[in-house]
Structure formats: C-alpha cells, structure tokens
Design a protein around this motif. Structure first.
Motif, PDB file in Angstrom:
ATOM      1  N   THR A  34       0.820  -1.211   0.000  1.00  0.00           N
ATOM      2  CA  THR A  34       0.000   0.000   0.000  1.00  0.00           C
ATOM      3  C   THR A  34       0.860   1.271   0.000  1.00  0.00           C
ATOM      4  OG1 THR A  34      -2.191   0.693   0.759  1.00  0.00           O
ATOM      5  CG2 THR A  34      -0.466   0.521   2.457  1.00  0.00           C
ATOM      6  N   GLN A  35       2.161   1.089   0.077  1.00  0.00           N
ATOM      7  CA  GLN A  35       3.096   2.208  -0.092  1.00  0.00           C
ATOM      8  C   GLN A  35       3.807   2.165  -1.445  1.00  0.00           C
ATOM      9  OE1 GLN A  35       5.586   3.347   3.537  1.00  0.00           O
ATOM     10  NE2 GLN A  35       5.128   1.225   3.977  1.00  0.00           N
ATOM     11  N   ALA A  36       3.637   1.083  -2.188  1.00  0.00           N
ATOM     12  CA  ALA A  36       4.413   0.874  -3.422  1.00  0.00           C
ATOM     13  C   ALA A  36       4.090   1.957  -4.448  1.00  0.00           C
ATOM     14  CB  ALA A  36       4.117  -0.508  -3.991  1.00  0.00           C
ATOM     15  N   LYS A  40      -4.591  -9.633   1.785  1.00  0.00           N
ATOM     16  CA  LYS A  40      -4.449 -10.065   0.383  1.00  0.00           C
ATOM     17  C   LYS A  40      -4.027  -8.895  -0.493  1.00  0.00           C
ATOM     18  CE  LYS A  40      -7.768 -13.819   0.763  1.00  0.00           C
ATOM     19  NZ  LYS A  40      -9.029 -14.397   0.303  1.00  0.00           N
ATOM     20  N   GLY A  56      -5.863  -9.433  -3.957  1.00  0.00           N
ATOM     21  CA  GLY A  56      -7.179  -8.901  -3.615  1.00  0.00           C
ATOM     22  C   GLY A  56      -7.790  -8.061  -4.727  1.00  0.00           C
ATOM     23  N   ASN A  57      -9.115  -7.917  -4.642  1.00  0.00           N
ATOM     24  CA  ASN A  57      -9.839  -7.174  -5.688  1.00  0.00           C
ATOM     25  C   ASN A  57      -9.354  -5.745  -5.848  1.00  0.00           C
ATOM     26  OD1 ASN A  57     -11.514  -9.092  -6.729  1.00  0.00           O
ATOM     27  ND2 ASN A  57     -13.058  -8.805  -5.108  1.00  0.00           N
ATOM     28  N   ARG A  58      -8.916  -5.144  -4.762  1.00  0.00           N
ATOM     29  CA  ARG A  58      -8.427  -3.782  -4.866  1.00  0.00           C
ATOM     30  C   ARG A  58      -6.959  -3.722  -4.442  1.00  0.00           C
ATOM     31  NH1 ARG A  58     -13.211   0.079  -2.757  1.00  0.00           N
ATOM     32  NH2 ARG A  58     -13.746  -1.578  -1.300  1.00  0.00           N
ATOM     33  N   GLY A  59      -6.264  -4.819  -4.761  1.00  0.00           N
ATOM     34  CA  GLY A  59      -4.863  -4.941  -4.383  1.00  0.00           C
ATOM     35  C   GLY A  59      -3.903  -4.555  -5.496  1.00  0.00           C
ATOM     36  N   PHE A  60      -2.655  -4.866  -5.247  1.00  0.00           N
ATOM     37  CA  PHE A  60      -1.539  -4.437  -6.092  1.00  0.00           C
ATOM     38  C   PHE A  60      -1.659  -4.913  -7.546  1.00  0.00           C
ATOM     39  CE2 PHE A  60       2.818  -5.258  -7.671  1.00  0.00           C
ATOM     40  CZ  PHE A  60       3.395  -4.022  -7.492  1.00  0.00           C
ATOM     41  N   ARG A 101      -4.257  -6.111  -9.396  1.00  0.00           N
ATOM     42  CA  ARG A 101      -5.369  -5.583 -10.191  1.00  0.00           C
ATOM     43  C   ARG A 101      -5.261  -4.075 -10.403  1.00  0.00           C
ATOM     44  NH1 ARG A 101      -9.295  -9.986 -10.519  1.00  0.00           N
ATOM     45  NH2 ARG A 101      -8.784 -11.313  -8.767  1.00  0.00           N
ATOM     46  N   ALA A 102      -4.770  -3.365  -9.413  1.00  0.00           N
ATOM     47  CA  ALA A 102      -4.684  -1.903  -9.554  1.00  0.00           C
ATOM     48  C   ALA A 102      -3.583  -1.492 -10.503  1.00  0.00           C
ATOM     49  CB  ALA A 102      -4.447  -1.259  -8.187  1.00  0.00           C
ATOM     50  N   MET A 103      -2.516  -2.290 -10.570  1.00  0.00           N
ATOM     51  CA  MET A 103      -1.308  -1.791 -11.219  1.00  0.00           C
ATOM     52  C   MET A 103      -0.796  -2.662 -12.359  1.00  0.00           C
ATOM     53  SD  MET A 103       0.383  -0.541  -7.616  1.00  0.00           S
ATOM     54  CE  MET A 103       1.781   0.443  -8.129  1.00  0.00           C
TER      55      MET A 103
END
Lengths: 450, 450
Positions: B183-185, B226, B230-234, B236-238
């Motif tokens: 979440t800091q990446a 996760k 996860g659905n709103r994780g690294f 899928r987001a990136m």
C-alpha cells in the motif's frame, strides 16, 4: 504550459492579502476541526504504534507530535496525519473524495512550526494545498477511487505544495515538488477488506511524502515536469480518466476549500445521510426502535461498495457498516465518537435492528453521485405504517452547512480529555491565527499539544 | 492460503543452513557488486541532495550512510538505495525487470547493522527479499512496467520481507509487512521524459518504505491480508495481468537470486550485447576504428525503443544510446564507468564512428526477446572486408556468466577513490560474510564506508 507549471505558478502567486475574509475564517474552522480529530485520535493504538516507530527512528526536534514530544517534520506529519484520521471525523470534499485536512494540515503545521512561519503564511499554505489536491482528485474521479485512496494519493500533492509554499520554493522547485509527490503517491483500498490500520498509514504517509518532495526540490532534486498529464504519469497510470487539463480550469478564481464538508457523526461519510435521516425522524416523531420492523436504505453504489457490511466485527468496521450505523442511530439517537464503543458493537438492540436493515442502490441517486451524496430511508413499523425521508446532502456539506460554532462544540467534545487551559489556549490561537506572528507559539512552552 | 501468507511462511521458514553453498557464494557476489555501485554513486549530486535532506531531518544513529555518517535505518536505506542505482551498474533480473540489489540490500544491510545480526542472517534476508520481489515482478510483467518502475514498486516487497526477516517477525507480522509494503508501493516512469532524478528516489524510497512496513508490523500494525491478489490490491490496480497465484508456484524449491544478471558495462543493459561483441572482436583481431567504414547492429525492438539515439546530449543520455555505446567500445576498447565522461561525450573520434553506426530490428531476435537479449554486429572495413559476430546473452546473464573475480575487478574499479585499507577490509568482510558474527563489524570503527 504543463499542469504542474500552472499549479506552481498559482501556488507561488497566492498571498494572504488576496484571500477574502470568509476564506480566512473558513480555513481557521478547518484547522480547528482538524485539531479536534487529531486530539481524539492521538491515543488510539494504531497511532501509538506509528509514534513508537517514529520514536525508535529518531529525528531532529523540529515539530510537535500529537502523541507527545517532538521529532522531524516528516515524523510529525506521519503521526499527526494518522492521528487526525482515525476517529473518522475529519473533513471531506465530495467531488474529489478527499479528506484534505488529515494530509495537508499536518504537513503544513509541521513545516510552519519548524520554520517559525506566521499564521497568515500557514493559512496561505493550507488554502493552496486544499486547492491543488481537490482539483487533482476531481479530475481522476470516479475511476481512481476504485483502487486508490484519494486522500493518500491526491493528498500527497496537497501536502507537497503546502510544504513547498512554506519553504518559499520558486515555480521551478514547485514543479519538481509535484513531480516527486506524484511518483511517491500510493495507497490501495485493499486494506478495507480486513478493516486494517492502513487507513491511518495512508494520510500520515502522504503528509510525510509531500514534505519529503518539497525538501528534495529545495535542495535541487528534479522530477517529472508532467507528472500529472504525461504519458506515463499519475492520471494515465492510476485512472480511466484522461482529464489532466481540466485540473487547472479556473485556477486562481476559486477557493475550493470553501467546498469542504465537515463530519458530525463519527463514521464513514457514506453512512451520514442515513444517520441524518434517522435522527431527523426521531426529532420529528416519537419513534422507538422496538416498533420498527424494517429499515430500507436506498443510496448510490459507492456507498454500498464501501459500507455494505451486515456484520461488522470491530468498532472500526462498525463505522464502515451502513447497516450498523443506521441501527445505532435508531437505537441511540446519536452517532458520535462515544456512541461507537466496544460495548455498543454487540449491543443486542443494535444487532436486532441491524438484522432488519436492508440496503439497495437507487439508479437515479447513483447517476447523480458524486455531485450529491443521496439517500432515502424508509421505516416500516409493526402497525404497518411507514415513514420515509430523503436527503441530497448529509449535514456538514456546503449545501447543508454546519456553523463555526458547531465546529467549536465538536472540538470541545473531541478534546474533552485535555486540561481546560490547553483547550482555551488552542481555541484562542486558532480563532486569531492570522495575527499569530510565529506558528511555533501555538505549541505552548514546554509541552506538546497533548 | 493468501499469497502473502505463502510468502510469509516461506520467509519465516528460510534458514541459512538450507542454502546451497553456491547460493551463499552467489549472494555474496551480489553484495559485493552492490557495494561497488554504492561507492561509485555516493558522491553524485542527486544522492548528496538526498543525504542533505536526511541530515536535516536527523535520526537515531542506527546505520551507516554511504555518503558518510549515520542516521536512522530508514534514512540509511533511502540514501544507500539511491547511491547504488545512479551509476547504472547494479544488478538486474531479466524476467521481472527488477534491480533488486539497489532496494533489498540497503534495507537489509541497515537493519542488520542496527540489530547487530550475523552475516548468515544478512544473507538469509537478502535471499528472501530477492525471491519475493522477483516473483511479484514476473507475475505483473510485462504490463506493469509500462507505467511503473518495477524496481521501486515490486522492490518494496523485497525490502520489506528482508527487513522483516532480520527483525524476526512471525508469519502474521510478515503478512502485515507485505500489506503495508504494497500500500506504499509507488514509482512512475514519467520522470524518464525529463531524465529526472526520480530514478534515484525510487529505489531509496522503496527500501525505506519496506523497512517502515516491517517496523510497523513489529509494533502490531495491521494491513491488507491479500494485498497482492485482492480485488483492490496491487496486481489488479497496477497491471493488466491477474496472475497473483502464479507468484508462489514452486516457492521454496527455487533460489531466484541465481537468475540475477550483472552489468559489466556502465550503460543501459540493452546496449551491452553490442559492446560485448565489439570488445570480443577487438580482443580477437587487431582492429582500428579508423579502418571501420560501417557498423551494423541488429537486435530486438525493445532495445531500439529505449536506446536508438543517434545524438545523445548528456553523459546520462549517452548510456542510453546504442549508437554511442557501440562507437565508444570501438574507439576506447571498453565501456566502464570512467569511459562515459563529459570529455568523451563529444569526442570527435566517437562522434565520427557514431555517424557510421546503423541500427535495425531483426524479426527473429525480436520474437525471442525477452528470453534472449540478442544482437549481431557487422563491421565493414575500408578494404571491403567484413567481420560479423552474434550473441544471445549479454555478458553477466546467467547463461553467459561473469565470474566472482570479474565482480571483484568491477568492485575495485568502482571503489578506486577509497583508501586501500578500506577496500581490502570490505573485500575480506564480504568474502567471509557467513563467518561474520555481527554485521556492524563491516562498518569499521569510527568511520563510515566512505
């Protein structure tokens, strides 16, 4: 001209003298609102953990931590950003879905204290920070918000320009400040699945990263000149929108801080419409939760994406449960900081009412979001009668405003554990902030703010 | 089981005793390779600016900065990460496109020094850090790389687990460490348009954020369980990939650090094949650049996308010009750190040869990329004769390895400005690292590493 360049020109050009008196007054209300949240959050375990890490790492005694003592400006911003977000009572901007106070104010305050800036300069910097991050947030909404915590990502830019303004950076340095801010911007929503503490790390870290960006630029450190609109920049990488140019439309002619909303209830903003409606119903009718057979809440999709939780397992999760918040309001007749407690979490009455709460999306409300944050609440009573109310704006929105006095009352409630003289000192300082020659004076001799 | 949980289990389970001797030896080579790059980069202006900010902010004297003195582990990681990336000679992993050394090693080294860990423990942590970030990088490639600097984003996870391993975190704490890391990446490629200094901020900041994640988890701070899948994780987001589960396939049965590539030439990896071939030709034949009428380089498309630049205007740009690098190798017979200089940038002989260099895509080589990074160089001489050579793997790839002695030579070249006794001390310490009882001993009494 690049978006960063336009923002940089705006920030360097902004002066206290040009601020209308209502903007100055409103900014002070934002600061007081922030301070109450920070006091109320400082003793919470996640904030204490962050303060413990900051103490372990050490730092120059530049700025005051809400948890006590001093450390570097980056550590102060980290801890104070976390402290001011955790009780979920900090301010919010609808269109950009940003809590700017919890990122911009701790960054600005830390740098202002360190650099012994005046109250006028602090107000200037905060106005600039809000303006920039709200504009960025609006341009990447709504898609950005699915994965990213706007407060953290867009907030980084706001903290960065506030810090840069206070450091007296020039236009070019501010372009680099924005570049270094954008390339550090982070904060994924995934934590919400676990109700994890990242929610506090995000604003603290954004405030810290913003200061770091400004300090680097001050030393000559360069960064992307088109971090926002560039082909591999923030907007394209992190949203489906490609509206970077929109960000600066009308820049200089607006004070977006005036669009700020304040939170009166101690829960996620997406639960406030329902709480407001329940409290209004209770005020207008003699309602007992025992007679309520069914509660139907209709709202926009995002509210459900974030707060549809029929079985919250922690106090924190309860603040993000539309079902819980609705039931709490109905049972307790309020939804303040003290209403959300360990005792109330499994309160049988609340749990019973919760089981009767249905939530659903209303397509028309959904289409109007985020301009309006609407909800309809319909109660069906055991005698078959119903009661229905609708709101477009939760209380505290600019369209449904609270007064400065409401925020003073909220501040007093949030800072109730502090010594009386501290509270009075803070109130007086913030009330006449534009006359304060040195922000360091806000931090009374020999003690931190807590 | 979540991906984070699998990684956490792997990291806690990894012990020095189970590492094959070649993995231990290879890891020490990685550390020595890293150290040379860090020495060579420590005096560069962007690194000095970061050190200046770190000094301003202050910090507990926990770990040594390559720029001199000590500060907190986070500041040491920040500065040392930047120092080790700037001369473009740090290691690289083809499949994940990550320079792991510049993120994982400064994080691990700072924590090991602070916590007085043994050489064995340091090696363990570095092996774990490389493994985790390479696996994450592979799963999000190639799409992630378009916007994001894998070294920074994926590297954060590697730094975090290396720090967490050294802090003795348990499985659950490591899950939170990964969550706070993800979440800091951050780190966008946009800076490359300006050739800006963010390239150095990225690895330093990733190393710092990784340590911060581990320290927070140690204090009980929670994060997404996760964060990767996860659905709103690294993932899928990136990235466009959704291969999070692939990340842990075969975990525990591989040592991905062994797939590391080392750079011998001080330029972009995509120029190394041509430099290698020119140097081989010079070694095998008596070639004078004056007799070369035409140089034809055929390679894969990505090499040209990044390095087709017939007129570089800075030393940094020259390192990313295939034409320049090819000509430099032909004129100077080498392409080391000192060959790329302000004097050499407009050297008439190099510029003359450059004008004779033609670059083109070969479709067969292009189809085989990125498994092979191929090139053919054909020289045509003034007498009409030609010479042609082909390579599939630049020197330093696992398929075309350099020896430990080559890395020792590289280290000696990079650390040439240091006192002889310092160099010998470092060499000895790294050579027998697994016997060192306390990593703090690497940092000789009373002085920093520079």
């Amino acid at each position: 001209m690049s978006v960063s360049k336009e923002f940089a020109r705006y920030v360097t050009g902004l002066t206290f003298a040009q601020l209308p008196s209502e903007v100055v007054a409103f900014t002070k209300t934002c600061i007081l609102d922030w301070l109450g949240s920070a006091y109320a959050g400082a003793k919470k375990p996640p904030v204490q953990m962050m303060a413990q890490v900051a103490a372990e790492l050490g730092g120059a005694e530049q700025a005051t931590l809400m948890t006590g003592g001093r450390s570097s400006v980056t550590h102060a911003a980290l801890v104070n950003g976390a402290a001011s977000h955790i009780v979920e009572l900090d301010d919010i901007h609808k269109a950009s879905i940003i809590h700017a106070g919890t990122v911009v104010i701790p960054a600005a305050l830390a740098v202002a204290q360190w650099q012994q800036k005046s109250g006028e300069e602090l107000i200037e910097a905060i106005v600039a920070g809000y303006e920039v991050c709200y504009r960025i947030g609006e341009a990447v909404s709504p898609s950005h918000y699915y994965f990213w915590h706007n407060t953290a990502t867009c907030g980084t830019f706001g903290a960065a320009v506030a810090a840069g303004k206070l450091l007296g950076l020039d236009e070019e340095q501010l372009v680099h400040t924005l570049g270094s801010a954008g390339t550090q911007a982070a904060g994924l929503w995934e934590f919400i699945e676990d109700g994890a503490m990242s929610k506090q790390l995000h604003p603290g870290k954004a405030a810290m990263n913003g200061i770091l960006a400004a300090l680097l630029a001050q030393k000559g450190f360069t960064a992307a000149s088109k971090i926002l609109e560039g082909n591999r920049g923030f907007v394209r990488a992190m949203s489906q929108e490609a509206n970077a140019e929109q960000m600066t439309q009308g820049l200089g002619s607006t004070y977006k801080i005036m669009e700020n909303s304040f939170k009166i209830h101690a829960s996620c903003r997406h639960t406030h419409h329902a709480i407001d409606l329940i409290l209004e119903m209770i005020a207008q009718h003699a309602i007992s939760w025992r007679e309520v057979e069914r509660v139907r809440v209709q709202t926009y999709q995002v509210a459900l994406t974030i707060t549809d939780n029929p079985n919250p397992a922690s106090v924190y999760a309860a603040k993000f449960s539309l079902q819980y918040c609705t039931a709490l309001a109905l049972v307790k007749g309020s939804a303040g900081l003290r209403d959300f407690s360990e005792e109330a979490l499994y309160d049988p009455a609340i749990r019973k009412v919760m089981s009767r709460v249905e939530v659903a999306v209303d397509p028309i409300m959904d289409a109007r979001y985020p301009e309006t944050w609407e909800a309809t609440v319909e109660l069906t009573f055991t005698d078959g009668t119903t009661l229905k109310k609708h709101t477009e704006y939760p209380k505290g929105d600019p369209e449904n405003p609270v007064s400065h006095d409401d925020i003073v009352q909220k501040f007093l409630a949030l800072s109730v554990d502090l010594p009386q003289d501290s509270i009075l000192h803070d109130l007086q300082m913030v009330e006449r902030l534009e006359q304060v020659p040195d922000v360091a004076l806000l931090f009374a001799q020999g003690r931190g703010w807590v």
